[in-house]
Design a protein around this motif. Structure first.
Motif, short mmCIF file in Angstrom:
data_model
loop_
_atom_site.label_atom_id
_atom_site.label_comp_id
_atom_site.label_asym_id
_atom_site.label_seq_id
_atom_site.Cartn_x
_atom_site.Cartn_y
_atom_site.Cartn_z
N CYS A 182 37.89 63.07 100.83
CA CYS A 182 38.05 64.42 101.37
C CYS A 182 36.84 64.83 102.20
CB CYS A 182 38.28 65.42 100.24
SG CYS A 182 39.86 65.24 99.37
N VAL A 183 35.65 64.44 101.73
CA VAL A 183 34.44 64.79 102.47
C VAL A 183 34.43 64.12 103.84
CG1 VAL A 183 31.93 64.50 102.51
CG2 VAL A 183 33.06 65.24 100.42
N LEU A 184 34.85 62.85 103.89
CA LEU A 184 34.86 62.13 105.15
C LEU A 184 35.95 62.66 106.08
CD1 LEU A 184 34.31 58.49 103.85
CD2 LEU A 184 32.63 60.02 104.87
N ALA A 185 37.05 63.12 105.50
CA ALA A 185 38.16 63.60 106.33
C ALA A 185 37.89 65.00 106.87
CB ALA A 185 39.47 63.58 105.54
N SER A 186 37.36 65.86 106.03
CA SER A 186 37.10 67.25 106.45
C SER A 186 36.14 67.88 105.45
CB SER A 186 38.41 68.04 106.49
OG SER A 186 39.01 68.08 105.20
N PHE A 259 25.54 63.48 96.50
CA PHE A 259 25.62 63.10 97.92
C PHE A 259 26.86 63.70 98.57
CE2 PHE A 259 23.09 59.04 96.83
CZ PHE A 259 21.90 59.75 96.95
N ALA A 260 27.97 63.72 97.83
CA ALA A 260 29.20 64.28 98.39
C ALA A 260 29.02 65.77 98.69
CB ALA A 260 30.35 64.07 97.42
N PHE A 261 28.37 66.47 97.77
CA PHE A 261 28.14 67.90 98.00
C PHE A 261 27.21 68.11 99.20
CE2 PHE A 261 25.63 71.76 97.22
CZ PHE A 261 26.64 72.68 97.23
N GLU A 262 26.13 67.31 99.27
CA GLU A 262 25.20 67.44 100.38
C GLU A 262 25.89 67.11 101.71
OE1 GLU A 262 21.89 64.99 99.50
OE2 GLU A 262 21.19 66.22 97.82
N ALA A 263 26.71 66.06 101.69
CA ALA A 263 27.43 65.69 102.91
C ALA A 263 28.39 66.80 103.33
CB ALA A 263 28.19 64.38 102.70
N SER A 264 29.07 67.40 102.34
CA SER A 264 29.99 68.50 102.65
C SER A 264 29.23 69.68 103.25
CB SER A 264 30.71 68.94 101.38
OG SER A 264 31.50 70.07 101.61
N GLN A 265 28.05 69.98 102.68
CA GLN A 265 27.25 71.07 103.22
C GLN A 265 26.79 70.77 104.65
OE1 GLN A 265 28.07 73.51 101.01
NE2 GLN A 265 25.96 74.22 101.13
N MET A 266 26.38 69.53 104.89
CA MET A 266 25.94 69.16 106.23
C MET A 266 27.08 69.22 107.23
SD MET A 266 23.40 65.97 105.29
CE MET A 266 23.07 65.63 107.02
N ILE A 267 28.28 68.75 106.80
CA ILE A 267 29.44 68.82 107.69
C ILE A 267 29.80 70.27 107.98
CG2 ILE A 267 31.91 68.34 107.86
CD1 ILE A 267 31.41 65.77 106.28
N GLY A 268 29.75 71.11 106.95
CA GLY A 268 30.04 72.53 107.15
C GLY A 268 29.04 73.19 108.09
N GLN A 269 27.77 72.86 107.92
CA GLN A 269 26.76 73.42 108.82
C GLN A 269 26.95 72.94 110.25
OE1 GLN A 269 22.98 72.41 107.09
NE2 GLN A 269 23.25 73.77 105.33
N ALA A 270 27.31 71.63 110.39
CA ALA A 270 27.55 71.10 111.74
C ALA A 270 28.73 71.80 112.40
CB ALA A 270 27.80 69.59 111.67
N GLN A 272 29.79 74.87 111.73
CA GLN A 272 29.36 76.22 112.07
C GLN A 272 28.49 76.23 113.32
OE1 GLN A 272 27.47 77.84 108.61
NE2 GLN A 272 29.36 77.96 107.42
N THR A 273 27.61 75.23 113.45
CA THR A 273 26.77 75.14 114.64
C THR A 273 27.62 74.92 115.88
OG1 THR A 273 24.95 74.22 113.32
CG2 THR A 273 24.86 73.87 115.70
N ALA A 274 28.65 74.05 115.78
CA ALA A 274 29.51 73.79 116.93
C ALA A 274 30.26 75.06 117.34
CB ALA A 274 30.49 72.68 116.60
N ILE A 275 30.75 75.80 116.36
CA ILE A 275 31.45 77.05 116.66
C ILE A 275 30.50 78.06 117.31
CG2 ILE A 275 32.62 79.02 115.63
CD1 ILE A 275 33.75 77.11 113.54
N THR A 276 29.28 78.13 116.77
CA THR A 276 28.29 79.07 117.34
C THR A 276 27.97 78.71 118.79
OG1 THR A 276 27.31 79.39 115.15
CG2 THR A 276 25.98 80.02 117.04
N ARG A 277 27.85 77.41 119.07
CA ARG A 277 27.58 76.98 120.44
C ARG A 277 28.73 77.36 121.38
NH1 ARG A 277 25.04 70.87 119.96
NH2 ARG A 277 22.97 71.49 119.18
N LYS A 278 29.95 77.16 120.93
CA LYS A 278 31.10 77.50 121.76
C LYS A 278 31.13 78.99 122.06
CE LYS A 278 34.16 73.72 120.38
NZ LYS A 278 35.46 73.36 119.75
N LEU A 279 30.90 79.78 121.03
CA LEU A 279 30.90 81.24 121.23
C LEU A 279 29.78 81.65 122.19
CD1 LEU A 279 31.56 82.47 117.57
CD2 LEU A 279 33.17 82.44 119.49
N ALA A 280 28.61 81.02 122.04
CA ALA A 280 27.49 81.35 122.92
C ALA A 280 27.79 80.95 124.36
CB ALA A 280 26.21 80.67 122.42
#
Length: 336
Positions: A182-186, A259-270, A272-280
């Motif tokens: 699940c982490v790798l998929a989304s 590691f799964a939790f950390e990876a999920s957090q990193m994916i979520g942050q990435a 959010q960063t992508a969405i913020t860039r698009k909005l900007a």
């Protein structure tokens, strides 16, 4: 810590005396009543194996009278929530081990208390624990090993308890692999994150239950310290190795979950960063027509370009060209 759940599917099916028997030379010769157990145990070459499940204080007292069990050991056996340990009272041993089972997706914990002395073994089960009928059956099928008496019975029960940790770990491992997919998929959802924390907490509790068994088995290996047959030393060493492997698997699973939790957090942050860039980026593009419209909406008296016949089209061209250049730049920088 309330680690013994009140769940009808994990407690003993029959409370009180579950099984009792007398063995000579590794062979069962008779069933025995509690009032006669002490007499059989005192006969040379005889071993009484008594199994209790959720016994009452009155039943424990009757057993204590027959085998001369220590008051402190009986007090501990009447209560669950004991830490895994081994204690020696004269020539007798008192061993506490925790058991574990999967119940409705959670690890349910129980306890087994073992009284081991010359000519007798008394097992007392509390809470989540598989029946020891299988242990007794396998032991009776190997009379040469069972002929070692109470020491072999103690080994057989401890080995059974440790082996029963493995199905729990296999179930959790399968779920951990699903979480990894699940982490790798989304990004993990709220329910998956809650489940991840729950698994890590259950694994920590399981590690707390398993770790003290290492010291228990190591003490049983030192035959000079305890009244254990020297021939049983390699068997208890084997149980120690099994406990070590279980502990390593628990640690490995906890690391994977971390590691799964950390990876999920990193994916979520990435994300959010992508969405913020698009909005900007879109905000910067829309800022061009907004700024131009704001300038021409201030109604200054002297604005020569307002008199041009092509002024309207020139302004629109500048706006479109500026927006197109910004869009191209953001696309090149992968902000859009």
């Amino acid at each position: 810590m309330d680690w013994l759940p009140d769940h009808p599917s994990v407690v003993c099916g029959t409370q009180g005396v579950v099984a009792s028997g007398v063995y000579v030379g590794g062979r069962r010769i008779a069933d025995v009543a509690i009032e006669e157990a002490g007499q059989w145990a005192r006969r040379p070459g005889h071993v009484v194996w008594l199994g209790l499940c959720e016994p009452s204080p009155e039943l424990l007292h009757r057993v204590q009278v027959q085998f001369g069990l220590h008051d402190l050991a009986i007090e501990d056996a009447g209560k669950a929530h004991q830490r895994p340990k081994i204690e020696q009272y004269g020539d007798a041993l008192f061993v506490v081990a925790r058991t574990a089972q999967m119940v409705e997706g959670r690890i349910a914990f129980g306890e087994t208390h073992l009284f081991v002395g010359h000519g007798y073994v008394v097992s007392v089960r509390h809470g989540a624990s598989t029946s020891y009928a299988g242990v007794r059956g396998r032991a009776e099928a190997s009379p040469l090993m069972l002929a070692h008496g109470e020491d072999y019975i103690l080994y057989a029960i401890l080995d059974f308890i440790v082996d029963n940790y493995r199905p729990v770990l296999e179930t959790i491992q399968a779920e951990v692999e699903e979480i990894e997919d699940c982490v790798l998929a989304s990004n993990l959802g709220e329910h998956a994150v809650e489940r991840l924390y729950m698994l890590r907490r259950d694994l920590l509790r399981l590690r707390t239950a398993v770790r003290p068994l290492v010291e228990v088995c190591r003490r049983l290996e030192h035959v000079e310290a305890l009244a254990i047959d020297a021939a049983m030393q390699p068997l208890f060493r084997d149980v120690t190795d099994h406990v070590y492997r279980v502990q390593e698997e628990i640690d490995a699973l906890r690391e994977v979950l971390a590691f799964a939790f950390e990876a999920s957090q990193m994916i979520g942050q990435a994300q959010q960063t992508a969405i913020t860039r698009k909005l900007a980026a879109w905000a910067a593009i829309l800022a061009v027509p907004t700024a131009v419209a704001g300038i021409y909406g201030m109604n200054f008296e002297y604005m020569p370009e307002l008199k041009w016949h092509v002024g309207y089209f020139a302004v629109l061209g500048v706006i479109l060209l500026s927006c197109a250049m910004l869009y191209r730049k953001f696309r090149r920088d992968r902000w859009l």
